[in-house]
Scaffold this motif. Structure first.
Motif, PDB file in Angstrom:
ATOM      1  N   GLU A 104     -48.794  51.162  82.379  1.00  0.00           N
ATOM      2  CA  GLU A 104     -49.592  50.081  81.800  1.00  0.00           C
ATOM      3  C   GLU A 104     -49.623  50.193  80.276  1.00  0.00           C
ATOM      4  O   GLU A 104     -50.553  49.738  79.618  1.00  0.00           O
ATOM      5  N   THR A 105     -48.606  50.813  79.712  1.00  0.00           N
ATOM      6  CA  THR A 105     -48.576  51.034  78.270  1.00  0.00           C
ATOM      7  C   THR A 105     -48.411  49.718  77.509  1.00  0.00           C
ATOM      8  O   THR A 105     -47.568  48.895  77.863  1.00  0.00           O
ATOM      9  N   THR A 106     -49.193  49.543  76.459  1.00  0.00           N
ATOM     10  CA  THR A 106     -49.101  48.347  75.626  1.00  0.00           C
ATOM     11  C   THR A 106     -48.372  48.674  74.330  1.00  0.00           C
ATOM     12  O   THR A 106     -48.156  49.846  73.990  1.00  0.00           O
ATOM     13  N   GLU A 107     -48.028  47.642  73.577  1.00  0.00           N
ATOM     14  CA  GLU A 107     -47.391  47.859  72.277  1.00  0.00           C
ATOM     15  C   GLU A 107     -48.330  48.615  71.346  1.00  0.00           C
ATOM     16  O   GLU A 107     -47.907  49.466  70.563  1.00  0.00           O
ATOM     17  N   ALA A 108     -49.629  48.314  71.431  1.00  0.00           N
ATOM     18  CA  ALA A 108     -50.607  49.035  70.606  1.00  0.00           C
ATOM     19  C   ALA A 108     -50.618  50.521  70.956  1.00  0.00           C
ATOM     20  O   ALA A 108     -50.740  51.385  70.082  1.00  0.00           O
ATOM     21  N   ASP A 109     -50.481  50.832  72.266  1.00  0.00           N
ATOM     22  CA  ASP A 109     -50.394  52.230  72.689  1.00  0.00           C
ATOM     23  C   ASP A 109     -49.202  52.921  72.048  1.00  0.00           C
ATOM     24  O   ASP A 109     -49.294  54.046  71.543  1.00  0.00           O
ATOM     25  N   ARG A 110     -48.051  52.252  72.099  1.00  0.00           N
ATOM     26  CA  ARG A 110     -46.837  52.864  71.560  1.00  0.00           C
ATOM     27  C   ARG A 110     -46.957  53.125  70.067  1.00  0.00           C
ATOM     28  O   ARG A 110     -46.516  54.158  69.563  1.00  0.00           O
ATOM     29  N   GLN A 111     -47.555  52.194  69.358  1.00  0.00           N
ATOM     30  CA  GLN A 111     -47.731  52.382  67.914  1.00  0.00           C
ATOM     31  C   GLN A 111     -48.701  53.523  67.629  1.00  0.00           C
ATOM     32  O   GLN A 111     -48.473  54.351  66.736  1.00  0.00           O
ATOM     33  N   ALA A 112     -49.795  53.579  68.394  1.00  0.00           N
ATOM     34  CA  ALA A 112     -50.770  54.655  68.197  1.00  0.00           C
ATOM     35  C   ALA A 112     -50.175  56.007  68.563  1.00  0.00           C
ATOM     36  O   ALA A 112     -50.430  57.019  67.903  1.00  0.00           O
ATOM     37  N   PHE A 113     -49.358  56.025  69.620  1.00  0.00           N
ATOM     38  CA  PHE A 113     -48.717  57.275  70.040  1.00  0.00           C
ATOM     39  C   PHE A 113     -47.742  57.763  68.979  1.00  0.00           C
ATOM     40  O   PHE A 113     -47.695  58.960  68.656  1.00  0.00           O
ATOM     41  N   ALA A 114     -46.955  56.846  68.404  1.00  0.00           N
ATOM     42  CA  ALA A 114     -46.021  57.225  67.345  1.00  0.00           C
ATOM     43  C   ALA A 114     -46.763  57.808  66.161  1.00  0.00           C
ATOM     44  O   ALA A 114     -46.333  58.796  65.551  1.00  0.00           O
ATOM     45  N   ALA A 115     -47.914  57.213  65.816  1.00  0.00           N
ATOM     46  CA  ALA A 115     -48.716  57.721  64.696  1.00  0.00           C
ATOM     47  C   ALA A 115     -49.263  59.103  65.015  1.00  0.00           C
ATOM     48  O   ALA A 115     -49.279  59.997  64.162  1.00  0.00           O
ATOM     49  N   TRP A 116     -49.701  59.310  66.259  1.00  0.00           N
ATOM     50  CA  TRP A 116     -50.231  60.623  66.666  1.00  0.00           C
ATOM     51  C   TRP A 116     -49.137  61.678  66.581  1.00  0.00           C
ATOM     52  O   TRP A 116     -49.362  62.795  66.100  1.00  0.00           O
ATOM     53  N   CYS A 117     -47.922  61.362  67.049  1.00  0.00           N
ATOM     54  CA  CYS A 117     -46.818  62.325  67.004  1.00  0.00           C
ATOM     55  C   CYS A 117     -46.434  62.664  65.570  1.00  0.00           C
ATOM     56  O   CYS A 117     -46.099  63.803  65.255  1.00  0.00           O
ATOM     57  N   SER A 118     -46.468  61.670  64.695  1.00  0.00           N
ATOM     58  CA  SER A 118     -46.063  61.877  63.304  1.00  0.00           C
ATOM     59  C   SER A 118     -47.114  62.624  62.501  1.00  0.00           C
ATOM     60  O   SER A 118     -46.807  63.201  61.456  1.00  0.00           O
TER      61      SER A 118
END
Length: 334
Positions: free
Chosen positions: A28-42
């Motif tokens: 159920e991943t959203t685009e907002a999730d993906r952006q937030a996840f990328a920020a968390w990883c970085s």
């Protein structure tokens, strides 16, 4: 982000690897999730390391034989007094366990006696060099394996997944929109509902070629994710250390001639031809004439007689052959 997008059992803003693992594998991943996840990883190199560790634990647990896992779970369950909650799929339970407890994935999974889908099937297939094999998968899909190929399949109520660890296979997938068919290939994965396509995995790449229907080829982690939609007659290659290759038009019938016991070269560099022949030769051939590597040749050969393939080279290229005592062949300039 709205609470009903993920349910009230998942934290609104994950801040650790376990909760992110659950969120990104929830379906159920959203685009907002993906952006937030990328920020968390970085934000911190340790974040990515923690996430990769969880991913490795998850994959390790899923690769264990079911009998072994059941034995481990029974031993753990003997110390628990509380009855288990209602059954759910192994994937859904595993993800919720991680989100709720933030425990190592392996420990959470092994502790759950209701983890397994009763109807799940795990199958392993392998071929030797020079061997081809056709099998019918539990869902009715047809799988054809080229020589020196290894793969594992897992079929449950909510998933159809194959991991190709090496080699080449042609898939004729039976349509089932409720259970997408996923082929994992190390540096990339292919997702379909029903189609015919060829997948080849080498040490550093995954080549996908579509005969009919369409597939989605994905590569890279979530925070550097890329994908291509491929249709009939198209091919793309995922690489271990570079971006996803461009979509190209190919002759899929020639590419999959190995199913008919043939290998077809059409204006192909000699170096590539010898590398391809080595997939079938019991002892490898080496090109000891680097200047002839780009020399282009065409021909149709039988993969069932690999020695005849290499013996034919002097007739179509300016080379000679030297056979070594151990069975290897040196290809020299003539």
């Amino acid at each position: 982000m709205h609470e009903d997008a993920h349910g009230d059992d998942v934290p609104e803003h994950p801040s650790d690897a376990a909760h992110w693992f659950s969120r990104m594998h929830s379906g159920e991943t959203t685009e907002a999730d993906r952006q937030a996840f990328a920020a968390w990883c970085s934000a911190d190199p340790a974040h990515e390391r923690e996430y990769q560790k969880l991913t490795a634990q998850w994959n390790a647990v899923l690769s264990l034989p079911e009998a072994r896992l059941r034995g481990l779970m029974q031993a753990t369950n003997a110390t628990q007094a509380a009855p288990p909650p209602p059954a759910m799929s192994r994937r859904r339970f595993g993800l919720r366990m991680v989100a709720a407890c933030a425990l190592p994935v392996a420990a959470g999974l092994l502790a759950a006696p209701y983890l397994f889908d009763r109807d799940e099937k795990r199958l392993n297939y392998a071929t030797r060099k020079g061997e081809r094999r056709q099998v019918t998968l539990p869902d009715g899909s047809i799988l054809r394996l080229n020589g020196d190929t290894h793969l594992a399949a897992r079929f449950g109520a909510d998933e159809r997944q194959v991991e190709l660890t090496q080699g080449e296979a042609f898939f004729e997938v039976r349509h089932d929109a409720s259970r997408p068919f996923v082929v994992m290939g190390g540096v990339g994965q292919v997702t379909v509902t029903g189609t015919r396509f060829n997948v080849r995995r080498d040490s550093e790449s995954l080549q996908v070629s579509v005969e009919s229907g369409s597939v989605r080829l994905e590569s890279g982690p979530w925070w550097r994710h890329s994908e291509h939609r491929l249709g009939a007659g198209q091919q793309a290659i995922a690489y271990a250390s570079s971006p996803l290759g461009e979509v190209t038009q190919v002759n899929v019938d020639n590419l999959t001639a190995w199913q008919r016991g043939k290998i077809i070269f059409n204006n192909v560099p000699l170096a590539t031809v010898i590398n391809e022949m080595n997939r079938y030769l019991m002892q490898p051939a080496s090109l000891d004439a680097p200047a002839l590597g780009p020399y282009r040749i065409s021909g149709v050969f039988s993969v069932d007689d690999p020695l005849a393939m290499i013996d034919a080279l002097p007739a179509i290229a300016p080379v000679s052959l030297e056979r070594l005592p151990d069975g290897r062949v040196r290809v020299l300039a003539r």
